[in-house]
Design an enzyme around this catalytic site. Structure first.
Site, short mmCIF file in Angstrom:
data_model
loop_
_atom_site.label_atom_id
_atom_site.label_comp_id
_atom_site.label_asym_id
_atom_site.label_seq_id
_atom_site.Cartn_x
_atom_site.Cartn_y
_atom_site.Cartn_z
N GLU A 1 -1.11 -1.19 -4.91
CA GLU A 1 -2.36 -0.47 -5.14
C GLU A 1 -2.20 0.49 -6.32
O GLU A 1 -1.22 1.23 -6.42
CB GLU A 1 -2.77 0.32 -3.89
N ASP B 1 -2.69 1.07 6.92
CA ASP B 1 -1.85 0.81 5.74
C ASP B 1 -1.35 -0.63 5.73
O ASP B 1 -1.21 -1.24 4.67
CB ASP B 1 -0.65 1.76 5.71
N ASP C 1 0.90 -1.17 0.00
CA ASP C 1 0.00 0.00 0.00
C ASP C 1 0.93 1.21 0.00
O ASP C 1 1.46 1.59 1.04
CB ASP C 1 -0.88 -0.03 1.25
#
Lengths: 179, 179
Positions: B68, B141, B7
């Protein structure tokens, strides 16, 4: 002072090396474009940008790297690739302890043409004149990279000396902490 | 199949390693956050992200890296840092010939909760359940990184095999051309 200017991009990443000091005639040491195939996947394109930048750093040993500051207001599709290519250029420089400076497109245009809203042709014409070239460097990305390097040489020499001192002291300091 | 989920972020880059195959219980191998100091300059922050990701790749030897996908519609201020951190993660993986996949936040949410519009708490709760953890991983996260890895394991196994085959053949192919 030797500066590598980088006009970041995934398809064409302009690179140009200029040597000189503010107030004296400048010399172009090299200019070119690092290209990556548009049909390759993003990871491989970033590796190709890294290899290209590394080669320019190896060959020309710049003391500073000047990268165009990317804004996200622009074209949404291209801005991510530009941001990613600029990250690779900054990473390559910082890894070697070379100070990295960011200049906005309007700062660069204002530095070489006197107007922050100059067009590509005007920037190309001034780069050609300032570096005493026989013709404007092509493509425009290459001319922009030279303009970035010129802008860096002319802006804030005192700031550069500070940055260089800080870079020398912190080059090996930051560590990625993992938990 | 062992997947490192990332992330991306400059201040906090979530990382999580999950092992398993679609249709079987999954196992968490590791989870954490790579942090970089907000007051450091951008080049050094990117170097710190690189060092952190390299450490995770060295320690856990994932076969895939799932990152991501960053959109520039979001917050203009943070999106550039996110794009730059994601570039470093993709670069680290591609350099080793590890296939990189991008998943959008809504694909990840839909994969683990059944809804593309689930909130952080719901994602955290499902990650906790699916990996049989005693509590949701913190910060968010870190949980998101695990969700990315789970999403990757569950989506398109056929596509993964294809990507892996391509990566094996092209890992050393792309070259930065300089003029």
């Amino acid at each position: 002072m030797r500066v590598l200017g980088v006009d970041p991009g995934l398809t064409r990443c302009g690179v140009g090396v200029v040597e000189g000091v503010a107030g004296r005639p400048l010399t172009m040491i090299g200019v070119g474009v690092v290209r990556t195939p548009a049909d390759a996947d993003l990871g491989h394109r970033l590796v190709a940008v890294e290899q290209g930048i590394e080669q320019w750093l190896d060959e020309h040993r710049p003391e500073f790297v000047a990268v165009e500051r990317v804004f996200s207001q622009h074209n949404v599709r291209t801005v991510m690739g530009t941001a990613q290519a600029s990250a690779v250029a900054m990473l390559c420089a910082a890894r070697r302890g070379i100070p990295v400076a960011l200049h906005t497109p309007s700062e660069v245009k204002a530095a070489v043409t006197g107007s922050g809203r100059a067009d590509k042709a005007q920037v190309g014409a001034m780069v050609t004149r300032l570096l005493r070239l026989s013709a404007p460097p092509k493509p425009a990305d290459a001319a922009d990279a030279l303009a970035l390097a010129i802008c860096h040489i002319w802006r804030a020499p005192a700031q550069n000396r500070l940055q260089q001192a800080v870079a020398l002291h912190t080059a090996k300091a930051p560590k990625g902490r993992t938990a």
